[in-house]
Write a protein that holds these residues in place. Structure first.
Motif, PDB file in Angstrom:
ATOM      1  N   ASN A  71     -46.261  31.349  66.835  1.00 15.96           N
ATOM      2  CA  ASN A  71     -45.239  30.380  66.834  1.00 15.96           C
ATOM      3  C   ASN A  71     -45.256  29.192  66.182  1.00 15.96           C
ATOM      4  O   ASN A  71     -44.434  28.451  66.277  1.00 15.96           O
ATOM      5  CB  ASN A  71     -44.905  30.259  68.527  1.00 15.96           C
ATOM      6  CG  ASN A  71     -44.354  31.425  69.175  1.00 15.96           C
ATOM      7  OD1 ASN A  71     -43.941  32.440  68.405  1.00 15.96           O
ATOM      8  ND2 ASN A  71     -44.484  31.599  70.319  1.00 15.96           N
ATOM      9  N   ARG A  72     -46.274  28.989  65.581  1.00 16.28           N
ATOM     10  CA  ARG A  72     -46.804  27.771  64.866  1.00 16.28           C
ATOM     11  C   ARG A  72     -45.734  27.512  63.533  1.00 16.28           C
ATOM     12  O   ARG A  72     -45.223  26.230  63.554  1.00 16.28           O
ATOM     13  CB  ARG A  72     -48.135  27.619  64.321  1.00 16.28           C
ATOM     14  CG  ARG A  72     -49.113  27.593  65.326  1.00 16.28           C
ATOM     15  CD  ARG A  72     -50.641  27.498  64.868  1.00 16.28           C
ATOM     16  NE  ARG A  72     -50.607  26.069  64.492  1.00 16.28           N
ATOM     17  CZ  ARG A  72     -51.698  25.804  63.875  1.00 16.28           C
ATOM     18  NH1 ARG A  72     -52.871  26.578  63.537  1.00 16.28           N
ATOM     19  NH2 ARG A  72     -51.707  24.339  63.689  1.00 16.28           N
TER      20      ARG A  72
ATOM     21  N   LEU B  63     -39.565  21.200  64.513  1.00 22.60           N
ATOM     22  CA  LEU B  63     -40.161  19.838  64.385  1.00 22.60           C
ATOM     23  C   LEU B  63     -39.484  19.244  63.070  1.00 22.60           C
ATOM     24  O   LEU B  63     -39.061  17.952  63.242  1.00 22.60           O
ATOM     25  CB  LEU B  63     -41.522  19.531  64.527  1.00 22.60           C
ATOM     26  CG  LEU B  63     -42.228  20.016  66.001  1.00 22.60           C
ATOM     27  CD1 LEU B  63     -43.519  19.972  65.858  1.00 22.60           C
ATOM     28  CD2 LEU B  63     -41.518  19.158  67.030  1.00 22.60           C
ATOM     29  N   ALA B  64     -39.471  19.811  62.198  1.00 23.94           N
ATOM     30  CA  ALA B  64     -39.074  19.279  60.819  1.00 23.94           C
ATOM     31  C   ALA B  64     -37.555  18.791  61.076  1.00 23.94           C
ATOM     32  O   ALA B  64     -37.046  17.907  60.651  1.00 23.94           O
ATOM     33  CB  ALA B  64     -39.171  20.138  59.710  1.00 23.94           C
ATOM     34  N   VAL B  65     -36.522  19.966  61.599  1.00 20.06           N
ATOM     35  CA  VAL B  65     -35.286  19.815  61.773  1.00 20.06           C
ATOM     36  C   VAL B  65     -35.188  18.626  62.667  1.00 20.06           C
ATOM     37  O   VAL B  65     -34.004  17.658  62.456  1.00 20.06           O
ATOM     38  CB  VAL B  65     -34.611  20.833  62.365  1.00 20.06           C
ATOM     39  CG1 VAL B  65     -32.911  20.684  62.656  1.00 20.06           C
ATOM     40  CG2 VAL B  65     -34.667  22.130  61.201  1.00 20.06           C
ATOM     41  N   ILE B  66     -35.931  18.488  63.730  1.00 15.05           N
ATOM     42  CA  ILE B  66     -35.596  17.311  64.646  1.00 15.05           C
ATOM     43  C   ILE B  66     -36.049  16.051  64.031  1.00 15.05           C
ATOM     44  O   ILE B  66     -35.289  15.026  64.265  1.00 15.05           O
ATOM     45  CB  ILE B  66     -36.498  17.600  65.988  1.00 15.05           C
ATOM     46  CG1 ILE B  66     -35.822  18.711  66.879  1.00 15.05           C
ATOM     47  CG2 ILE B  66     -36.670  16.403  67.050  1.00 15.05           C
ATOM     48  CD1 ILE B  66     -36.599  19.263  67.986  1.00 15.05           C
ATOM     49  N   THR B  67     -37.117  15.970  63.129  1.00 16.18           N
ATOM     50  CA  THR B  67     -37.251  14.923  62.453  1.00 16.18           C
ATOM     51  C   THR B  67     -36.321  14.238  61.452  1.00 16.18           C
ATOM     52  O   THR B  67     -36.077  13.112  61.637  1.00 16.18           O
ATOM     53  CB  THR B  67     -38.702  15.011  61.662  1.00 16.18           C
ATOM     54  OG1 THR B  67     -39.666  15.402  62.748  1.00 16.18           O
ATOM     55  CG2 THR B  67     -39.118  13.778  61.055  1.00 16.18           C
ATOM     56  N   PHE B  68     -35.709  15.351  60.885  1.00 18.29           N
ATOM     57  CA  PHE B  68     -34.509  15.029  59.974  1.00 18.29           C
ATOM     58  C   PHE B  68     -33.244  14.367  60.543  1.00 18.29           C
ATOM     59  O   PHE B  68     -33.007  13.511  60.129  1.00 18.29           O
ATOM     60  CB  PHE B  68     -34.489  16.275  59.036  1.00 18.29           C
ATOM     61  CG  PHE B  68     -33.111  15.902  57.948  1.00 18.29           C
ATOM     62  CD1 PHE B  68     -33.488  15.037  57.041  1.00 18.29           C
ATOM     63  CD2 PHE B  68     -32.083  16.373  58.394  1.00 18.29           C
ATOM     64  CE1 PHE B  68     -32.289  14.873  56.249  1.00 18.29           C
ATOM     65  CE2 PHE B  68     -30.936  16.183  57.472  1.00 18.29           C
ATOM     66  CZ  PHE B  68     -31.017  15.329  56.446  1.00 18.29           C
ATOM     67  N   TRP B  69     -33.112  15.071  61.719  1.00 17.71           N
ATOM     68  CA  TRP B  69     -31.947  14.780  62.421  1.00 17.71           C
ATOM     69  C   TRP B  69     -32.024  13.356  63.096  1.00 17.71           C
ATOM     70  O   TRP B  69     -31.185  12.683  62.933  1.00 17.71           O
ATOM     71  CB  TRP B  69     -31.586  15.615  63.558  1.00 17.71           C
ATOM     72  CG  TRP B  69     -30.496  15.465  64.454  1.00 17.71           C
ATOM     73  CD1 TRP B  69     -29.264  15.392  64.038  1.00 17.71           C
ATOM     74  CD2 TRP B  69     -30.427  15.018  65.721  1.00 17.71           C
ATOM     75  NE1 TRP B  69     -28.317  15.124  65.322  1.00 17.71           N
ATOM     76  CE2 TRP B  69     -29.277  14.917  66.358  1.00 17.71           C
ATOM     77  CE3 TRP B  69     -31.590  14.582  66.553  1.00 17.71           C
ATOM     78  CZ2 TRP B  69     -28.911  14.279  67.674  1.00 17.71           C
ATOM     79  CZ3 TRP B  69     -31.243  14.151  67.771  1.00 17.71           C
ATOM     80  CH2 TRP B  69     -30.130  13.829  68.252  1.00 17.71           C
ATOM     81  N   LEU B  70     -33.141  12.812  63.490  1.00 18.16           N
ATOM     82  CA  LEU B  70     -33.349  11.469  64.218  1.00 18.16           C
ATOM     83  C   LEU B  70     -33.217  10.638  62.845  1.00 18.16           C
ATOM     84  O   LEU B  70     -32.856   9.258  63.191  1.00 18.16           O
ATOM     85  CB  LEU B  70     -34.810  11.586  64.928  1.00 18.16           C
ATOM     86  CG  LEU B  70     -34.923  12.295  65.975  1.00 18.16           C
ATOM     87  CD1 LEU B  70     -36.454  12.353  66.791  1.00 18.16           C
ATOM     88  CD2 LEU B  70     -33.910  11.783  67.190  1.00 18.16           C
ATOM     89  N   PHE B  71     -33.986  10.992  61.964  1.00 23.22           N
ATOM     90  CA  PHE B  71     -33.780  10.018  60.605  1.00 23.22           C
ATOM     91  C   PHE B  71     -32.221   9.795  60.433  1.00 23.22           C
ATOM     92  O   PHE B  71     -32.080   8.665  60.087  1.00 23.22           O
ATOM     93  CB  PHE B  71     -34.649  10.555  59.494  1.00 23.22           C
ATOM     94  CG  PHE B  71     -34.221   9.626  58.284  1.00 23.22           C
ATOM     95  CD1 PHE B  71     -34.992   8.442  58.067  1.00 23.22           C
ATOM     96  CD2 PHE B  71     -33.464  10.108  57.176  1.00 23.22           C
ATOM     97  CE1 PHE B  71     -34.617   7.672  56.887  1.00 23.22           C
ATOM     98  CE2 PHE B  71     -33.346   9.622  56.135  1.00 23.22           C
ATOM     99  CZ  PHE B  71     -33.900   8.306  55.779  1.00 23.22           C
ATOM    100  N   ALA B  72     -31.737  10.742  60.270  1.00 20.78           N
ATOM    101  CA  ALA B  72     -30.057  10.770  59.814  1.00 20.78           C
ATOM    102  C   ALA B  72     -29.231  10.031  60.936  1.00 20.78           C
ATOM    103  O   ALA B  72     -28.590   9.203  60.557  1.00 20.78           O
ATOM    104  CB  ALA B  72     -29.598  12.176  59.638  1.00 20.78           C
ATOM    105  N   GLN B  73     -29.540  10.244  62.253  1.00 17.69           N
ATOM    106  CA  GLN B  73     -28.877   9.234  63.206  1.00 17.69           C
ATOM    107  C   GLN B  73     -29.083   7.894  63.025  1.00 17.69           C
ATOM    108  O   GLN B  73     -28.573   7.080  63.124  1.00 17.69           O
ATOM    109  CB  GLN B  73     -29.266   9.979  64.603  1.00 17.69           C
ATOM    110  CG  GLN B  73     -28.583  11.262  65.024  1.00 17.69           C
ATOM    111  CD  GLN B  73     -27.141  11.167  64.922  1.00 17.69           C
ATOM    112  OE1 GLN B  73     -26.653  10.295  65.350  1.00 17.69           O
ATOM    113  NE2 GLN B  73     -26.808  12.202  64.357  1.00 17.69           N
ATOM    114  N   THR B  74     -30.536   7.695  63.006  1.00 23.03           N
ATOM    115  CA  THR B  74     -30.979   6.291  62.813  1.00 23.03           C
ATOM    116  C   THR B  74     -30.387   5.431  61.387  1.00 23.03           C
ATOM    117  O   THR B  74     -29.851   4.481  61.618  1.00 23.03           O
ATOM    118  CB  THR B  74     -32.708   6.112  62.590  1.00 23.03           C
ATOM    119  OG1 THR B  74     -32.983   6.666  63.603  1.00 23.03           O
ATOM    120  CG2 THR B  74     -33.171   4.804  62.542  1.00 23.03           C
TER     121      THR B  74
END
Length: 73
Positions: free
Chosen positions: A18-19, A26-37
């Motif tokens: 599952n790695r 995790l990559a999608v969450i990171t991108f989403w957080l960057f976009a929201q910021t």
């Protein structure tokens, strides 16, 4: 052994984990957080860079006009 035999054997022996899925999530969450910021601090960035509202409005993503839309059946 031939290349085809080696490729078939290595494909059968592969046991995934599952790695990869975790990395993608995790990559999608990171991108989403960057976009929201970026959306949250956009007015401050615009003021700091002395960009007018009319110039920044041209960079927005919007749907195409009705005359350009196709209907898919």
């Amino acid at each position: 052994m031939t290349n085809a035999t080696l490729n078939a054997t290595s494909a059968l022996d592969y046991k995934g984990s599952n790695r990869l899925i975790l990395g993608i999530v995790l990559a999608v969450i990171t991108f989403w957080l960057f976009a929201q910021t970026t959306l949250n601090i956009a007015p401050t960035m615009r003021d700091d860079l002395h960009i007018t509202n009319s110039a920044s409005a041209s960079f927005r993503v919007s749907p195409p006009p009705a005359s350009c839309r196709r209907r898919w059946h």
